[in-house]
Design a protein around this motif. Structure first.
Motif, PDB file in Angstrom:
ATOM      1  N   GLU A 247      -8.569   9.193   8.720  1.00 34.29           N
ATOM      2  CA  GLU A 247      -8.072   9.800   7.768  1.00 34.29           C
ATOM      3  C   GLU A 247      -6.589   9.884   7.932  1.00 34.29           C
ATOM      4  OE1 GLU A 247      -9.751  13.486   6.293  1.00 34.29           O
ATOM      5  OE2 GLU A 247     -11.862  12.402   5.990  1.00 34.29           O
ATOM      6  N   CYS A 248      -5.781   9.303   7.106  1.00 30.75           N
ATOM      7  CA  CYS A 248      -4.202   9.437   7.728  1.00 30.75           C
ATOM      8  C   CYS A 248      -3.510   9.878   6.430  1.00 30.75           C
ATOM      9  CB  CYS A 248      -3.890   7.900   7.961  1.00 30.75           C
ATOM     10  SG  CYS A 248      -4.367   7.319   9.363  1.00 30.75           S
ATOM     11  N   THR A 249      -2.319  10.319   6.695  1.00 35.59           N
ATOM     12  CA  THR A 249      -1.119  10.591   5.728  1.00 35.59           C
ATOM     13  C   THR A 249      -0.090   9.595   5.544  1.00 35.59           C
ATOM     14  OG1 THR A 249       0.218  11.977   7.168  1.00 35.59           O
ATOM     15  CG2 THR A 249      -1.485  13.138   6.219  1.00 35.59           C
ATOM     16  N   PRO A 250       0.811   9.529   4.546  1.00 38.76           N
ATOM     17  CA  PRO A 250       1.608   8.495   4.402  1.00 38.76           C
ATOM     18  C   PRO A 250       2.683   8.751   5.829  1.00 38.76           C
ATOM     19  CG  PRO A 250       1.640   9.500   2.266  1.00 38.76           C
ATOM     20  CD  PRO A 250       0.471   9.986   3.193  1.00 38.76           C
ATOM     21  N   GLU A 251       3.086   9.695   6.297  1.00 39.26           N
ATOM     22  CA  GLU A 251       3.807   9.925   7.518  1.00 39.26           C
ATOM     23  C   GLU A 251       3.205   9.418   8.527  1.00 39.26           C
ATOM     24  OE1 GLU A 251       6.248  13.383   9.743  1.00 39.26           O
ATOM     25  OE2 GLU A 251       4.552  13.967   8.537  1.00 39.26           O
ATOM     26  N   TYR A 252       1.782   9.492   8.824  1.00 38.22           N
ATOM     27  CA  TYR A 252       1.340   9.090   9.939  1.00 38.22           C
ATOM     28  C   TYR A 252       1.616   7.411   9.998  1.00 38.22           C
ATOM     29  CZ  TYR A 252      -1.607  13.276  10.280  1.00 38.22           C
ATOM     30  OH  TYR A 252      -2.009  14.564  10.364  1.00 38.22           O
ATOM     31  N   LEU A 253       1.426   6.902   8.889  1.00 41.29           N
ATOM     32  CA  LEU A 253       1.428   5.531   8.721  1.00 41.29           C
ATOM     33  C   LEU A 253       2.895   4.987   8.953  1.00 41.29           C
ATOM     34  CD1 LEU A 253      -1.125   4.536   5.786  1.00 41.29           C
ATOM     35  CD2 LEU A 253      -1.466   4.322   8.124  1.00 41.29           C
ATOM     36  N   LEU A 254       3.653   5.827   8.507  1.00 43.31           N
ATOM     37  CA  LEU A 254       5.233   5.447   8.670  1.00 43.31           C
ATOM     38  C   LEU A 254       5.443   5.160  10.186  1.00 43.31           C
ATOM     39  CD1 LEU A 254       8.003   5.219   7.760  1.00 43.31           C
ATOM     40  CD2 LEU A 254       8.214   7.756   7.838  1.00 43.31           C
ATOM     41  N   GLN A 255       4.858   6.384  10.998  1.00 45.65           N
ATOM     42  CA  GLN A 255       5.216   6.370  12.438  1.00 45.65           C
ATOM     43  C   GLN A 255       4.657   5.253  12.931  1.00 45.65           C
ATOM     44  OE1 GLN A 255       4.451  10.507  13.981  1.00 45.65           O
ATOM     45  NE2 GLN A 255       6.521  11.239  13.088  1.00 45.65           N
TER      46      GLN A 255
ATOM     47  N   LEU B 156       2.085  -3.736   5.631  1.00 47.17           N
ATOM     48  CA  LEU B 156       0.958  -2.739   5.322  1.00 47.17           C
ATOM     49  C   LEU B 156      -0.319  -3.346   4.960  1.00 47.17           C
ATOM     50  CD1 LEU B 156       0.192   0.274   5.023  1.00 47.17           C
ATOM     51  CD2 LEU B 156       0.955  -0.033   2.779  1.00 47.17           C
ATOM     52  N   LEU B 157      -1.423  -3.241   5.822  1.00 45.30           N
ATOM     53  CA  LEU B 157      -2.744  -3.853   5.465  1.00 45.30           C
ATOM     54  C   LEU B 157      -3.051  -3.181   4.098  1.00 45.30           C
ATOM     55  CD1 LEU B 157      -4.754  -5.856   6.513  1.00 45.30           C
ATOM     56  CD2 LEU B 157      -6.073  -3.896   7.540  1.00 45.30           C
ATOM     57  N   ASN B 158      -3.446  -4.058   3.044  1.00 41.57           N
ATOM     58  CA  ASN B 158      -3.662  -3.506   1.847  1.00 41.57           C
ATOM     59  C   ASN B 158      -4.638  -4.637   1.076  1.00 41.57           C
ATOM     60  OD1 ASN B 158      -3.558  -2.180  -0.640  1.00 41.57           O
ATOM     61  ND2 ASN B 158      -1.339  -2.186  -0.762  1.00 41.57           N
ATOM     62  N   ILE B 159      -4.961  -4.432  -0.115  1.00 39.73           N
ATOM     63  CA  ILE B 159      -5.925  -5.352  -0.850  1.00 39.73           C
ATOM     64  C   ILE B 159      -5.139  -6.346  -1.673  1.00 39.73           C
ATOM     65  CG2 ILE B 159      -7.646  -3.483  -0.809  1.00 39.73           C
ATOM     66  CD1 ILE B 159      -6.871  -2.986  -3.793  1.00 39.73           C
ATOM     67  N   GLY B 160      -3.765  -6.206  -1.532  1.00 42.85           N
ATOM     68  CA  GLY B 160      -2.924  -7.243  -2.206  1.00 42.85           C
ATOM     69  C   GLY B 160      -1.507  -7.228  -1.894  1.00 42.85           C
ATOM     70  N   ALA B 161      -1.007  -8.011  -2.046  1.00 40.20           N
ATOM     71  CA  ALA B 161       0.660  -8.089  -1.690  1.00 40.20           C
ATOM     72  C   ALA B 161       1.595  -7.248  -2.812  1.00 40.20           C
ATOM     73  CB  ALA B 161       0.986  -9.572  -1.452  1.00 40.20           C
ATOM     74  N   GLU B 162       1.273  -7.247  -3.894  1.00 41.05           N
ATOM     75  CA  GLU B 162       2.162  -6.531  -5.032  1.00 41.05           C
ATOM     76  C   GLU B 162       2.024  -5.289  -4.810  1.00 41.05           C
ATOM     77  OE1 GLU B 162      -0.633 -10.108  -6.658  1.00 41.05           O
ATOM     78  OE2 GLU B 162      -1.009  -8.308  -5.561  1.00 41.05           O
ATOM     79  N   GLU B 163       3.356  -4.445  -5.138  1.00 43.49           N
ATOM     80  CA  GLU B 163       3.522  -3.282  -5.022  1.00 43.49           C
ATOM     81  C   GLU B 163       2.370  -2.198  -5.742  1.00 43.49           C
ATOM     82  OE1 GLU B 163       7.659  -1.969  -5.496  1.00 43.49           O
ATOM     83  OE2 GLU B 163       8.341  -3.534  -4.296  1.00 43.49           O
ATOM     84  N   SER B 164       1.861  -2.769  -6.905  1.00 40.30           N
ATOM     85  CA  SER B 164       0.861  -2.132  -7.661  1.00 40.30           C
ATOM     86  C   SER B 164      -0.332  -1.838  -7.023  1.00 40.30           C
ATOM     87  CB  SER B 164       0.649  -2.557  -8.956  1.00 40.30           C
ATOM     88  OG  SER B 164       0.367  -3.921  -8.907  1.00 40.30           O
ATOM     89  N   LYS B 165      -0.695  -2.585  -6.159  1.00 37.71           N
ATOM     90  CA  LYS B 165      -1.951  -2.726  -5.419  1.00 37.71           C
ATOM     91  C   LYS B 165      -2.282  -1.588  -4.566  1.00 37.71           C
ATOM     92  CE  LYS B 165      -3.862  -6.243  -7.519  1.00 37.71           C
ATOM     93  NZ  LYS B 165      -4.059  -7.712  -6.804  1.00 37.71           N
ATOM     94  N   GLY B 166      -3.458  -1.076  -4.287  1.00 38.08           N
ATOM     95  CA  GLY B 166      -3.739  -0.321  -3.243  1.00 38.08           C
ATOM     96  C   GLY B 166      -4.040   1.194  -3.893  1.00 38.08           C
ATOM     97  N   ASP B 167      -4.612   2.222  -3.214  1.00 37.32           N
ATOM     98  CA  ASP B 167      -4.714   3.453  -3.676  1.00 37.32           C
ATOM     99  C   ASP B 167      -3.320   4.262  -3.383  1.00 37.32           C
ATOM    100  OD1 ASP B 167      -4.737   3.791  -0.834  1.00 37.32           O
ATOM    101  OD2 ASP B 167      -6.639   4.469  -0.378  1.00 37.32           O
ATOM    102  N   THR B 168      -3.606   5.491  -3.583  1.00 39.77           N
ATOM    103  CA  THR B 168      -2.529   6.673  -3.288  1.00 39.77           C
ATOM    104  C   THR B 168      -1.767   6.430  -2.039  1.00 39.77           C
ATOM    105  OG1 THR B 168      -3.399   8.015  -4.982  1.00 39.77           O
ATOM    106  CG2 THR B 168      -1.623   8.598  -3.692  1.00 39.77           C
ATOM    107  N   LEU B 169      -2.627   6.326  -1.115  1.00 36.67           N
ATOM    108  CA  LEU B 169      -2.301   6.337   0.538  1.00 36.67           C
ATOM    109  C   LEU B 169      -1.368   4.926   0.577  1.00 36.67           C
ATOM    110  CD1 LEU B 169      -1.786   7.422   3.391  1.00 36.67           C
ATOM    111  CD2 LEU B 169      -4.100   6.181   3.827  1.00 36.67           C
TER     112      LEU B 169
END
Length: 344
Positions: free
Chosen positions: A148-156, A178-191
């Motif tokens: 479980e991560c926060t945006p700050e963890y992933l930034l670091q 950033l590993l995600n389900i799509g390359a578009e900025e609108s893709k992904g969950d809140t994290l």
């Protein structure tokens, strides 16, 4: 340069660990401090063809062993005379420049965090395996240390991976994705969306070379040098890659050994197949670094053979001499996220 090695950690310890350490010491000139039961280590040294310890090799006695069944969170505390605990304390005290263990991942991470400590300002340590991708290699941060991560963890993690790619992988301008389900900025969950905003800002400030989100298939095609993920997603991605590689090698072997004609074809491309197998062999990588810890800690695979241990020691020496930790310490202010002050 001296590498501290947990002689009792791993499925094939202490034999494979000692043989790997002997190779690193004798053939690569890296001094090694083996930690574990002295009599067992000396027996393995003798079985490796040495009457006495070779020059550059030392032993520090430790009577206990952290077993795979031990509670990872408390094993290093409960077993203070274990090879893992003693080794980490030796690293903390400056008896060596890096620590390598093929033992329990959870116990090693907990011990590294609480004994050696994180770099001041780093919120969480990340496991950063180097994976083969089309055209080269990439580092994945994180692959399981933080489910479980926060945006700050992933930034670091992005900064840590970028420094590693520069210093160790020798990539001049690492592409961070950033590993995600799509390359578009609108893709992904809140994290993912909140992390994207932080990474984009860091990229616009010129601190990292952020190229946006990336899907797993594009990551494997060499689309990024640093793949940022929470530990859960990163672990699923890594295990899928490993499983796909084993599946492909088995299918190739089956195809090449179907009949006389295909066997002849296999003979003609034997060298190339060997190189391909080597590329996908975890033993060639040696180990996974714990990024964010104040001194180099490397986790070798639990089933490591002697070759994997040798490579883990080589990676540890490379990491220890890279200057990466100093880079992180100098850049720590840029890696923090300002938190709103609580109202009085």
């Amino acid at each position: 340069m001296k590498i501290i090695v947990d002689a009792m950690g791993g499925d094939n310890a202490p034999g494979a660990v000692v043989r790997g350490a002997l190779d690193a010491c004798k053939n690569h000139g890296i001094p090694v401090l083996l930690v574990g039961r002295t009599e067992e280590i000396l027996r393995c040294v003798e079985e490796g063809g040495e009457k006495t310890l070779p020059k550059g090799m030392e032993i520090r006695d430790a009577r206990e062993v952290v077993e795979i069944c031990d509670d990872p969170a408390t094993a290093f505390k409960m077993k203070k005379d274990s090879s893992l605990t003693v080794g980490l304390n030796l690293l903390k005290e400056g008896a060596g420049d890096a620590f390598v263990s093929a033992g329990s991942t959870g116990a090693l991470l907990a011990g590294a965090t609480l004994v050696v400590k994180r770099i001041r300002g780093i919120r969480r340590a990340a496991m950063g395996p180097v994976i083969p991708v089309f055209g080269g290699r990439a580092i994945l941060c994180d692959c399981g240390a933080n489910a479980e991560c926060t945006p700050e963890y992933l930034l670091q993690f992005a900064y840590l991976g970028s420094f590693y790619a520069k210093r160790v992988l020798k990539v001049e301008k690492p592409r961070v994705a950033l590993l995600n389900i799509g390359a578009e900025e609108s893709k992904g969950d809140t994290l993912r969306k909140e992390t994207h905003a932080l990474l984009k800002a860091a990229g616009e400030a010129g601190r990292i070379h952020y190229i946006g989100s990336i899907e797993g298939n594009d990551a494997m095609m060499g689309g990024a040098d640093v793949i940022v993920a929470d530990g859960f997603s990163g672990n699923v991605f890594l295990k899928t890659v490993e499983g796909a590689a084993r599946f492909m090698m088995k299918e190739l072997k089956k195809a090449f050994y179907t009949n006389a004609r295909t066997k002849l074809g296999a003979l003609l491309v034997k060298k190339e197949l060997g190189e391909m197998k080597k590329l996908m062999d975890p033993s060639e990588v040696g180990g996974t670094v714990f990024l964010g810890i104040s001194k180099p800690v490397i986790k070798a695979h639990g089933s490591s053979d002697a070759r994997a241990i040798t490579n883990a020691i080589l990676r540890a020496a490379e990491y220890a001499g890279s200057g990466l930790i100093e880079d992180v310490e100098r850049s720590i202010d840029a890696m923090k996220v300002e938190r709103p002050r609580e109202k009085a």
